[in-house]
Write a protein that holds these residues in place. Structure first.
Motif, short mmCIF file in Angstrom:
data_model
loop_
_atom_site.label_atom_id
_atom_site.label_comp_id
_atom_site.label_asym_id
_atom_site.label_seq_id
_atom_site.Cartn_x
_atom_site.Cartn_y
_atom_site.Cartn_z
N ARG A 64 16.92 80.62 91.87
CA ARG A 64 17.24 79.20 91.80
C ARG A 64 17.86 78.65 93.07
O ARG A 64 17.61 77.50 93.44
CB ARG A 64 18.19 78.98 90.61
CG ARG A 64 18.32 77.55 90.15
CD ARG A 64 17.04 77.01 89.56
NE ARG A 64 16.54 77.80 88.44
CZ ARG A 64 16.93 77.64 87.17
NH1 ARG A 64 17.85 76.75 86.87
NH2 ARG A 64 16.40 78.38 86.22
N TYR A 65 18.70 79.45 93.72
CA TYR A 65 19.43 78.95 94.89
C TYR A 65 19.47 79.99 95.99
O TYR A 65 19.48 81.19 95.73
CB TYR A 65 20.88 78.63 94.52
CG TYR A 65 21.08 77.79 93.28
CD1 TYR A 65 20.86 76.43 93.29
CD2 TYR A 65 21.51 78.38 92.09
CE1 TYR A 65 21.07 75.66 92.16
CE2 TYR A 65 21.72 77.62 90.95
CZ TYR A 65 21.49 76.26 90.99
OH TYR A 65 21.69 75.51 89.86
N CYS A 66 19.54 79.50 97.23
CA CYS A 66 19.78 80.41 98.36
C CYS A 66 21.11 80.09 99.04
O CYS A 66 21.50 80.78 99.98
CB CYS A 66 18.64 80.36 99.37
SG CYS A 66 18.48 78.80 100.24
N HIS A 67 21.81 79.07 98.57
CA HIS A 67 23.12 78.70 99.12
C HIS A 67 24.18 78.71 98.01
O HIS A 67 23.97 78.09 96.95
CB HIS A 67 23.08 77.31 99.77
CG HIS A 67 22.17 77.23 100.96
ND1 HIS A 67 20.92 76.65 100.90
CD2 HIS A 67 22.34 77.69 102.22
CE1 HIS A 67 20.35 76.75 102.09
NE2 HIS A 67 21.17 77.37 102.90
N GLY A 68 25.28 79.38 98.27
CA GLY A 68 26.33 79.51 97.27
C GLY A 68 26.96 78.18 96.87
O GLY A 68 27.35 77.98 95.72
N GLU A 69 27.07 77.24 97.83
CA GLU A 69 27.67 75.95 97.52
C GLU A 69 26.84 75.20 96.47
O GLU A 69 27.39 74.58 95.55
CB GLU A 69 27.79 75.10 98.79
CG GLU A 69 28.67 75.70 99.87
CD GLU A 69 27.92 76.69 100.76
OE1 GLU A 69 26.74 77.01 100.46
OE2 GLU A 69 28.52 77.15 101.75
N THR A 70 25.54 75.27 96.61
CA THR A 70 24.66 74.60 95.64
C THR A 70 24.76 75.28 94.28
O THR A 70 24.82 74.62 93.24
CB THR A 70 23.20 74.63 96.14
OG1 THR A 70 23.15 74.24 97.51
CG2 THR A 70 22.34 73.69 95.32
N ALA A 71 24.77 76.60 94.28
CA ALA A 71 24.87 77.35 93.04
C ALA A 71 26.18 77.06 92.32
O ALA A 71 26.23 76.97 91.09
CB ALA A 71 24.75 78.85 93.32
N ALA A 72 27.25 76.91 93.10
CA ALA A 72 28.56 76.60 92.50
C ALA A 72 28.56 75.21 91.89
O ALA A 72 29.06 75.01 90.77
CB ALA A 72 29.65 76.71 93.56
N ARG A 73 27.99 74.24 92.59
CA ARG A 73 28.02 72.85 92.13
C ARG A 73 27.23 72.66 90.83
O ARG A 73 27.69 71.99 89.91
CB ARG A 73 27.48 71.92 93.22
CG ARG A 73 27.41 70.44 92.81
CD ARG A 73 27.21 69.54 94.00
NE ARG A 73 27.04 68.15 93.62
CZ ARG A 73 28.03 67.33 93.28
NH1 ARG A 73 29.28 67.77 93.25
NH2 ARG A 73 27.80 66.07 92.95
N TYR A 74 26.05 73.25 90.76
CA TYR A 74 25.17 72.96 89.64
C TYR A 74 25.12 74.02 88.55
O TYR A 74 24.65 73.76 87.45
CB TYR A 74 23.74 72.72 90.15
CG TYR A 74 23.65 71.56 91.12
CD1 TYR A 74 24.13 70.30 90.76
CD2 TYR A 74 23.11 71.72 92.39
CE1 TYR A 74 24.05 69.23 91.65
CE2 TYR A 74 23.03 70.66 93.27
CZ TYR A 74 23.51 69.42 92.91
OH TYR A 74 23.43 68.36 93.79
N SER A 75 25.64 75.23 88.86
CA SER A 75 25.57 76.30 87.85
C SER A 75 26.86 77.09 87.70
O SER A 75 26.93 78.00 86.88
CB SER A 75 24.42 77.26 88.18
OG SER A 75 23.19 76.60 88.11
N GLY A 76 27.88 76.78 88.50
CA GLY A 76 29.17 77.45 88.37
C GLY A 76 29.18 78.90 88.79
O GLY A 76 30.05 79.67 88.36
N VAL A 77 28.24 79.28 89.68
CA VAL A 77 28.13 80.68 90.11
C VAL A 77 27.97 80.75 91.63
O VAL A 77 26.85 80.93 92.13
CB VAL A 77 26.97 81.41 89.39
CG1 VAL A 77 27.36 81.75 87.95
CG2 VAL A 77 25.70 80.56 89.40
N PRO A 78 29.05 80.64 92.38
CA PRO A 78 28.94 80.62 93.84
C PRO A 78 28.36 81.89 94.44
O PRO A 78 27.84 81.87 95.56
CB PRO A 78 30.39 80.41 94.30
CG PRO A 78 31.23 80.84 93.14
CD PRO A 78 30.45 80.49 91.92
N ASP A 79 28.43 83.00 93.71
CA ASP A 79 27.89 84.26 94.22
C ASP A 79 26.42 84.47 93.82
O ASP A 79 25.88 85.55 94.02
CB ASP A 79 28.73 85.44 93.72
CG ASP A 79 28.84 85.51 92.19
OD1 ASP A 79 28.50 84.51 91.52
OD2 ASP A 79 29.28 86.55 91.68
#
Length: 297
Positions: free
Chosen positions: A162-177
């Motif tokens: 879904r993501y290659c950047h932690g900031e995006t993953a944190a914002r939309y899915s709550g999983v920065p890692d």
């Protein structure tokens, strides 16, 4: 409850959240209970053609999820937990019933937080005559050591990236890692199953990676495709999905509170070509949630 399942439940660290919760007493951060909760199961014709075939994929939708995607189209299941707890024998019966109904495969959807339950049910089903391929359909927010519980039991891995950047993953899915965790998980899936193998139009083993394009986030798809090329190779099958529509809490995030544009999707197609991918599927942009997704080779 089987001892190995109970041992995982007493201090659950199955997923990357590693909450350590005693799921025998309280739900984990994923929401999962001691028994595997299933929302629904049946023949599903909306997957990629090599998964759905002509008769449908035998999908089992598990309740809850370790991710908290603000745009989740199935949030009543993944976050609301709608469903019925099932014992291991009941799970086994479900799998065998789907085979009896003519499913090309059994497709376990978002079962990561119930991996020990799934593994036990699959072993039992194999002993009782399950012959069709097993598909593991997941977010890829998983741990390699948990996925190893499935080695020899899962034929086809169908992970999102879904993501290659932690900031995006944190914002939309709550999983920065997410990027690191998903990368490690997909490498483990690939170690177990290799590239997708298709016989008579149906997937029989291997890995196909799904990429869901989000509005304004072509860069995430581009980065994910680059990672796949470098980590797994251009032979990897890709399913580029354009079916996003604003759901759940997407209205709280104006930048994703719209459909994906045809121009954004075309950029992703150009990236696929530029990076040399040749196998997989594309999809009609903005597929209606009320319709079966339309995949094209």
């Amino acid at each position: 409850m089987e001892r190995i399942i109970e041992s995982h439940m007493r201090a659950c660290r199955l997923c990357p959240r590693e909450c350590g919760v005693n799921r025998l007493a309280v739900p984990g951060k994923c929401g999962g209970d001691p028994m595997a909760t299933v929302n629904l199961h049946g023949l599903h014709r909306g997957e990629e053609p090599v998964i759905s075939g002509s008769r449908g994929s035998g999908t089992v939708f598990f309740s809850y999820c370790a991710m908290r995607c603000v745009y989740c189209q199935n949030h009543l299941i993944s976050q609301g937990g709608s469903g019925t707890p099932r014992s291991i024998p009941e799970l086994c019966d479900i799998l065998l019933d789907l085979q009896e109904k003519g499913a090309h495969n059994v497709n376990l959807v978002t079962a990561s937080h119930y991996t020990p339950h799934a593994a036990k049910a699959l072993r039992m089903a194999r002993k009782r005559g399950l012959r069709i391929p097993v598909v593991w359909n997941s977010s890829a927010y998983e741990k390699p050591e948990t996925l190893r519980l499935l080695e020899g039991l899962v034929d086809v891995y169908l992970p999102d990236l879904r993501y290659c950047h932690g900031e995006t993953a944190a914002r939309y899915s709550g999983v920065p890692d997410y990027p690191e965790r998903a990368g490690n998980a997909i490498r483990e899936m690939f170690r177990q199953a290799g590239h997708l193998r298709v016989e008579e139009g149906l997937a029989v083993s291997g890995v196909m990676v799904r990429l869901l394009l989000l509005p304004g986030l072509v860069s995430e798809v581009r980065g994910s495709l680059t990672w796949i090329r470098d980590a797994l190779g251009r032979e990897t099958w890709i399913s580029l999905m354009g079916q996003y529509y604003p759901a759940h809490r997407a209205g709280e995030f104006p930048e994703i509170n719209r459909a994906v544009s045809a121009e954004e999707y075309e950029e992703c197609l150009e990236c696929l070509d530029a990076l040399g991918f040749e196998s997989g599927f594309t999809q009609e942009v903005g597929s209606s949630p009320a319709c079966t997704p339309d995949f094209a080779r």
